[in-house]
Enzyme design. Structure first.
Site, mmCIF file in Angstrom:
data_model
loop_
_atom_site.group_PDB
_atom_site.id
_atom_site.type_symbol
_atom_site.label_atom_id
_atom_site.label_comp_id
_atom_site.label_asym_id
_atom_site.label_seq_id
_atom_site.Cartn_x
_atom_site.Cartn_y
_atom_site.Cartn_z
ATOM 1 N N ARG A 45 -104.785 3.269 13.830
ATOM 2 C CA ARG A 45 -103.800 2.554 14.658
ATOM 3 C C ARG A 45 -104.196 2.690 16.118
ATOM 4 O O ARG A 45 -105.143 3.402 16.452
ATOM 5 C CB ARG A 45 -102.358 3.013 14.379
ATOM 6 C CG ARG A 45 -102.123 4.434 14.015
ATOM 7 C CD ARG A 45 -102.369 5.422 15.118
ATOM 8 N NE ARG A 45 -101.648 5.085 16.328
ATOM 9 C CZ ARG A 45 -101.932 5.526 17.519
ATOM 10 N NH1 ARG A 45 -102.956 6.354 17.698
ATOM 11 N NH2 ARG A 45 -101.230 5.173 18.578
ATOM 12 N N GLY A 46 -103.416 2.013 16.996
ATOM 13 C CA GLY A 46 -103.776 1.966 18.417
ATOM 14 C C GLY A 46 -104.586 0.699 18.658
ATOM 15 O O GLY A 46 -105.577 0.447 17.943
ATOM 16 N N ALA A 47 -104.163 -0.102 19.643
ATOM 17 C CA ALA A 47 -104.737 -1.444 19.815
ATOM 18 C C ALA A 47 -106.276 -1.475 19.870
ATOM 19 O O ALA A 47 -106.907 -2.198 19.090
ATOM 20 C CB ALA A 47 -104.122 -2.106 21.050
ATOM 21 N N ASP A 235 -100.250 -3.033 23.865
ATOM 22 C CA ASP A 235 -100.789 -3.747 22.699
ATOM 23 C C ASP A 235 -101.115 -5.192 23.026
ATOM 24 O O ASP A 235 -101.998 -5.788 22.429
ATOM 25 C CB ASP A 235 -99.800 -3.673 21.534
ATOM 26 C CG ASP A 235 -99.823 -2.276 20.954
ATOM 27 O OD1 ASP A 235 -99.111 -1.401 21.479
ATOM 28 O OD2 ASP A 235 -100.597 -2.042 20.008
ATOM 29 N N ASN A 245 -95.666 -2.914 24.133
ATOM 30 C CA ASN A 245 -96.198 -1.596 23.741
ATOM 31 C C ASN A 245 -95.201 -0.986 22.760
ATOM 32 O O ASN A 245 -94.150 -1.581 22.450
ATOM 33 C CB ASN A 245 -96.405 -0.714 24.979
ATOM 34 C CG ASN A 245 -97.154 0.570 24.642
ATOM 35 O OD1 ASN A 245 -98.198 0.537 23.992
ATOM 36 N ND2 ASN A 245 -96.628 1.712 25.041
ATOM 37 N N LYS A 246 -95.506 0.193 22.287
ATOM 38 C CA LYS A 246 -94.693 0.858 21.261
ATOM 39 C C LYS A 246 -93.200 0.832 21.587
ATOM 40 O O LYS A 246 -92.802 0.984 22.737
ATOM 41 C CB LYS A 246 -95.185 2.307 21.138
ATOM 42 C CG LYS A 246 -94.479 3.178 20.124
ATOM 43 C CD LYS A 246 -94.411 2.581 18.752
ATOM 44 C CE LYS A 246 -95.771 2.209 18.178
ATOM 45 N NZ LYS A 246 -95.650 1.357 16.950
HETATM 46 O O1 MRU Z 1 -98.222 1.201 16.000
HETATM 47 P P1 MRU Z 1 -99.348 1.812 16.772
HETATM 48 O O2 MRU Z 1 -99.458 3.287 16.596
HETATM 49 O O3 MRU Z 1 -100.653 1.095 16.502
HETATM 50 O O4 MRU Z 1 -98.970 1.541 18.286
HETATM 51 C C1 MRU Z 1 -99.836 1.989 19.290
HETATM 52 C C2 MRU Z 1 -99.339 1.742 20.660
HETATM 53 O O5 MRU Z 1 -98.288 1.181 20.879
HETATM 54 C C3 MRU Z 1 -100.252 2.149 21.792
HETATM 55 O O6 MRU Z 1 -99.523 2.539 22.909
HETATM 56 C C4 MRU Z 1 -101.164 0.975 22.174
HETATM 57 O O7 MRU Z 1 -101.764 0.428 21.028
HETATM 58 C C5 MRU Z 1 -102.205 1.358 23.138
HETATM 59 S S1 MRU Z 1 -103.419 2.422 22.445
HETATM 60 C C6 MRU Z 1 -104.599 2.714 23.608
#
Ligand code: MRU
Length: 344
Positions: A45-47, A235, A245-246
């Site tokens: 996970r993470g963009a 994201d 974002n989250k």
């Molecule tokens: O659902 P996730 O864990 O993929 O969400 C991740 C986030 O919201 C992060 O803040 C975002 O992707 C940036 S990661 C460098």
């Protein structure tokens, strides 16, 4: 530095982030279906990491192709569409897949073996670039931190969310290395707990002081005067600077605004989507209701209660002091700065 994704021979291997911090387990994903499932289930996970992992998955899929060159195009499209269907919000996923497609089209007339090689090279290049991009974000962002900064963040925008170093946590890391960061307030990030499980784990490994709070404690901590700056990841950023974002990020931004605390977004330029004019048009993923109803395998509520579980929210641009990218910090008015930096 932790490895989040790599090739072992031609098979994709990922760190299973669902098991952190308890267990550090790597999973071999030897089909494109398994890579897609891993992204859906938040094993990865993470963009930025979602994008690079999808590129690895696509390169692997093509490396396994056995048919004729004529059949390769539809095979490629099928694999690409499958990966693109995994998560809707992080634009890095589509950015990475489109970049792979450009390379595919560029070499479409060549021998299949050459196409396979070029796609793998491109995926590996994206991996290396991501680390460099994060280091540059860290460098620019750390200069914005006040001395002895107490930084609040949410979710995990760190090494675990990228190919290494991180975006928001890249700013923290670079700032800490320069002696500018006193501590980090990590919001736990209900319901999936990326803050509690991943951000805390990463920071402790780097000996960066961190205090964990539940998300609903952020306002109180700010009101006590214990937060100097908020830095979060992204994201998808619209052309006007509105930022997805989250879930919980928007609440932090409103609280930061109320308490006069600077609120920064740290993200690579690949997270900015010029096709989306403003935040209202960013697709927001809704996830399984059981993520909210349960903690691990235990129901914490009535089993069939209705639940709303958006994975992201949108922070309007007027709450953002700056967007920290690998090419510099964009300040309001964002539309102009974004156009300028994306054009570079
Ligand atoms: O659902 P996730 O864990 O993929 O969400 C991740 C986030 O919201 C992060 O803040 C975002 O992707 C940036 S990661 C460098």
């Amino acid at each position: 530095m932790i490895k989040t994704v790599y090739f072992e021979d031609d098979v994709v291997v990922v760190l299973d982030q669902r098991k952190l911090p308890g267990e550090v387990v790597y999973e071999k994903l030897d089909t494109v279906e398994k890579v897609a499932e891993a992204i859906k289930l938040l094993m990865v996970r993470g963009a930025p990491l979602i994008g690079v992992t999808a590129a690895f998955g696509l390169a692997m899929a093509v490396s396994q192709f056995k048919g004729s060159r004529e059949e390769l195009k539809s095979y490629f499209k099928q694999a690409k569409d499958l990966l693109a269907s995994t998560r809707p919000t992080a634009v890095n996923l589509f950015w990475a897949l489109n970049r792979m497609e450009q390379v595919f089209n560029q070499y479409a007339g060549e021998d299949v073996e050459i196409i396979k090689k070029k796609l793998k090279q491109t995926a590996l290049k994206m991996y290396e670039e991501d680390i460099k991009v994060n280091e540059a974000i860290g460098e620019y962002g750390s200069e914005l931190l006040p001395v002895s900064a107490r930084v609040m963040t949410i979710c995990n925008a760190g090494a675990a969310a990228t190919c290494g170093f991180g975006t928001a946590l890249g700013v923290v890391r670079a700032g800490f290395n320069k002696g500018r960061v006193d501590k980090v307030w990590a919001c736990e990030t209900r319901p999936v707990l990326q803050g509690a499980r991943l951000t805390v784990w990463e920071l402790i490994q780097d000996n960066i002081p961190v205090t964990l709070i539940t998300d609903n404690m952020a306002g109180y901590v700010m009101n006590l005067g214990n937060v100097d700056v908020v830095v979060v990841g992204a994201d998808r950023i619209a052309a006007n600077g509105d930022t997805a974002n989250k879930i919980g990020t928007y609440s932090l931004a409103v609280l930061a605004y109320h308490h006069n605390i600077p609120f920064y977004v740290a993200a690579p330029l690949s997270t900015i989507d010029l096709n989306i004019g403003s935040g209202g048009d960013i697709p927001i993923e809704e996830r399984d209701k059981d993520e909210v109803r349960k903690i691990k395998d235990f129901y914490i509520t009535v089993e069939d209660v209705d639940v709303f579980n958006p994975a992201f929210d949108v922070t309007p641009n007027h709450l953002i002091k700056g967007i920290i990218t690998e090419k510099g910090v964009i300040t309001p008015p964002f539309s102009e700065g974004i156009k300028m930096l994306k054009g570079k």
